[in-house]
Design an enzyme around this catalytic site. Structure first.
Site, PDB file in Angstrom:
ATOM      1  N   SER A  25     -14.454  -7.559  -5.916  1.00 32.06           N
ATOM      2  CA  SER A  25     -13.345  -7.514  -6.868  1.00 32.06           C
ATOM      3  C   SER A  25     -12.760  -8.907  -7.070  1.00 32.06           C
ATOM      4  O   SER A  25     -12.617  -9.663  -6.108  1.00 32.06           O
ATOM      5  CB  SER A  25     -12.253  -6.584  -6.324  1.00 32.06           C
ATOM      6  OG  SER A  25     -11.024  -6.849  -6.970  1.00 32.06           O
TER       7      SER A  25
ATOM      8  N   SER B 223      -4.286   1.876  -9.593  1.00 32.12           N
ATOM      9  CA  SER B 223      -5.297   2.603  -8.812  1.00 32.12           C
ATOM     10  C   SER B 223      -5.978   3.682  -9.652  1.00 32.12           C
ATOM     11  O   SER B 223      -7.197   3.861  -9.556  1.00 32.12           O
ATOM     12  CB  SER B 223      -4.713   3.182  -7.521  1.00 32.12           C
ATOM     13  OG  SER B 223      -3.438   3.688  -7.714  1.00 32.12           O
TER      14      SER B 223
ATOM     15  N   THR C 102       7.425  15.370 -11.856  1.00 29.46           N
ATOM     16  CA  THR C 102       7.285  16.742 -12.338  1.00 29.46           C
ATOM     17  C   THR C 102       5.843  17.233 -12.194  1.00 29.46           C
ATOM     18  O   THR C 102       5.618  18.441 -12.138  1.00 29.46           O
ATOM     19  CB  THR C 102       7.666  16.823 -13.830  1.00 29.46           C
ATOM     20  OG1 THR C 102       6.973  15.766 -14.505  1.00 29.46           O
ATOM     21  CG2 THR C 102       9.156  16.646 -14.025  1.00 29.46           C
TER      22      THR C 102
ATOM     23  N   GLY D 177       0.308  -2.930  -8.288  1.00 34.40           N
ATOM     24  CA  GLY D 177       1.497  -2.523  -7.527  1.00 34.40           C
ATOM     25  C   GLY D 177       2.757  -2.449  -8.364  1.00 34.40           C
ATOM     26  O   GLY D 177       3.864  -2.517  -7.835  1.00 34.40           O
TER      27      GLY D 177
ATOM     28  N   SER E 258      -0.109   2.374 -12.535  1.00 35.74           N
ATOM     29  CA  SER E 258      -1.352   3.092 -12.243  1.00 35.74           C
ATOM     30  C   SER E 258      -2.589   2.210 -12.200  1.00 35.74           C
ATOM     31  O   SER E 258      -3.634   2.554 -12.761  1.00 35.74           O
ATOM     32  CB  SER E 258      -1.581   4.228 -13.246  1.00 35.74           C
ATOM     33  OG  SER E 258      -0.583   5.173 -13.109  1.00 35.74           O
TER      34      SER E 258
ATOM     35  N   GLU F  72      -8.138  10.094  -4.755  1.00 34.06           N
ATOM     36  CA  GLU F  72      -6.863   9.465  -4.383  1.00 34.06           C
ATOM     37  C   GLU F  72      -6.153  10.241  -3.272  1.00 34.06           C
ATOM     38  O   GLU F  72      -5.652   9.664  -2.313  1.00 34.06           O
ATOM     39  CB  GLU F  72      -5.964   9.350  -5.616  1.00 34.06           C
ATOM     40  CG  GLU F  72      -4.631   8.708  -5.290  1.00 34.06           C
ATOM     41  CD  GLU F  72      -4.031   7.909  -6.423  1.00 34.06           C
ATOM     42  OE1 GLU F  72      -4.779   7.339  -7.242  1.00 34.06           O
ATOM     43  OE2 GLU F  72      -2.799   7.844  -6.484  1.00 34.06           O
TER      44      GLU F  72
ATOM     45  N   ASP G 184      -1.388  10.302 -13.514  1.00 32.73           N
ATOM     46  CA  ASP G 184      -1.926   8.972 -13.819  1.00 32.73           C
ATOM     47  C   ASP G 184      -3.392   9.053 -14.260  1.00 32.73           C
ATOM     48  O   ASP G 184      -3.805   8.407 -15.221  1.00 32.73           O
ATOM     49  CB  ASP G 184      -1.828   8.068 -12.586  1.00 32.73           C
ATOM     50  CG  ASP G 184      -0.426   8.064 -11.989  1.00 32.73           C
ATOM     51  OD1 ASP G 184       0.511   8.475 -12.697  1.00 32.73           O
ATOM     52  OD2 ASP G 184      -0.281   7.659 -10.829  1.00 32.73           O
TER      53      ASP G 184
END
Ligand code: GLA
Length: 412
Positions: A82, A143, A50, A137, A141, A180, A192
């Site tokens: 990382s 990312s 939405t 994944g 969220s 993003e 997100d």
């Protein structure tokens, strides 16, 4: 039976210690980081697909967070390491960050610095390390958590003052969304990043995604005290592959935009539920590509889902959180049948959870894999978890991950 795998969140101290150690290993020769920042993953209660239709969504922040230790540099270099990609040092010059060119996981990080610069802020290069307990994944969220942790870090080291209030945080959201969409190349809708930066503990965030709203108009924090109602939000990471950079998500978004254009509205938000039937007939009559039925079902999902999200928020505000189950179930059916973004594993979680007494259950996030949620009475958590685990065992699927989602703190 396999025993359920619980995906625990880290304490703030543990998360900070991890990235401080990693920073010392990766970039310690030049001294300590300027500080440590973190941002949560999110789970959406209702209001799916939405956000890019100018609609409503209702996420909560997870206790699972991404931690960043960062030290600014005086030049334009960005150097990253990382814990999730130990063999992959990532490096670029900020001046070289470019839409369509910058690749790899570092695009989510350098993209935020790029977007802040595009918005007119003075941002230099930096050394940063990342570690996270947000399942990767899983449609939770990870990312956005990475982008938002970097956003509050850059805000602090450059004294931008944006993270201090909600209006400033909305600006940070906009930068993370640009990172993003334009640098990482995922055409997502912004829920997100808003969840990660603008949620608050103990609350769900009712987001109104109509363009041009002020910070105050675009977000309402709705007290969401599950514990007081004797309830828990169980999240199940199905471990079924999920990717937003692939074509399906973009295709859904493009279909909605096409439907809005055919109907002559700027977004599907403009279609009121009571006008839906007329709009659907019109869509079928006017669509020329032989895909009238697909357009009809996509639009039906979006308009009904926006209405369900409003009803859900009203029930919660009225102290009736125990009554939201049917709305969750209807959302799932609509995402499965009309929007066609569910997956076998997600349907399995929903069916098993409801069969074991969950009050409501649905897929959450973009879909095509990822996670599902179930609203469960405290006393039924073990039973529902066991039922889901058993269903996966029986279907010969890899073991899912389970987590509990008390509404938690935003990025700081
Ligand atoms: C993903 C996107 C969000 C939103 C959801 C679906 O999580 O990142 O912007 O569109 O899918 O509700």
């Amino acid at each position: 039976m396999t025993s359920p795998q619980w995906l625990d969140s880290w304490s703030a101290d543990d998360g900070a210690a991890r990235v401080r150690t990693l920073f010392a290993e990766a970039f310690g020769d030049d001294g300590d980081p300027d500080g440590v920042w973190s941002a949560p993953g999110r789970v959406n209660l209702i209001g799916e697909h939405t956000d890019y239709n100018a609609g409503l969504a209702l996420p909560v922040a997870l206790p699972h967070r991404t931690y960043v230790a960062l030290r600014s540099r005086t030049d334009g270099l960005v150097r990253l390491a990382s814990a999730q990609a130990p063999d992959e040092r990532w490096e670029t010059s900020l001046d070289e960050v470019t839409p369509g060119v910058t690749r790899g996981w570092g695009a989510y990080v350098a993209g935020v610095a790029w977007a802040l610069r595009e918005a007119g802020h003075e941002v230099t290069g930096f050394d940063a390390v990342v570690d996270s307990c947000v399942p990767f994944g899983a449609g939770l969220s990870s990312s956005a958590a990475l982008e938002c942790a970097v956003a509050v870090a850059l805000d602090a080291v450059h004294s931008l003052g944006l993270a201090c209030d909600d209006a400033g945080r909305a600006e940070l959201v906009a930068a993370c969304v640009r990172a993003e969409n334009e640098i990482a190349g995922a055409p997502t809708g912004g829920m997100d990043q808003a969840a990660s930066l603008r949620c608050s503990a103990g609350h769900a965030l009712l987001l109104d995604c109509r363009p041009g709203l002020s910070a105050l108009e675009s977000a309402d924090r709705v007290p969401f005290d599950l514990a007081a109602a004797g309830l828990n939000l169980l999240v199940v990471d199905t471990r079924a592959e999920h990717a937003l950079v692939d074509g399906q998500y973009a295709q859904r978004r493009a279909t909605c935009e096409r439907a809005a254009a055919i109907l002559g509205v700027s977004s599907l938000r403009e279609i009121a539920p009571e006008e839906l039937d007329v709009a659907l007939d019109k869509l079928v009559a006017l669509s020329s590509d032989g895909d009238g039925d697909v357009l009809r079902r996509r639009v039906r999902h979006v308009v009904a889902e926006i209405a369900r999200t409003g009803e859900f928020a009203d029930l919660v505000r009225g102290g009736r959180v125990g009554d939201v189950g049917p709305l969750m179930n209807a959302s799932h059916v609509s995402l499965r049948d009309d929007y066609e973004v569910s997956a076998r594993e997600l349907d399995l979680v929903v069916d098993a959870a409801l069969g074991a007494g969950a009050l409501g259950a649905r897929m959450t996030g973009g879909g095509f894999g990822g996670s599902a949620i179930a609203l469960v009475r405290e006393r039924d958590v073990d039973g529902v978890t066991a039922a889901v685990q058993a269903a996966f065992d029986e279907a010969g699927l890899a073991a899912p991950g389970f987590l509990l989602a008390p509404p938690s703190d935003p990025a700081h």
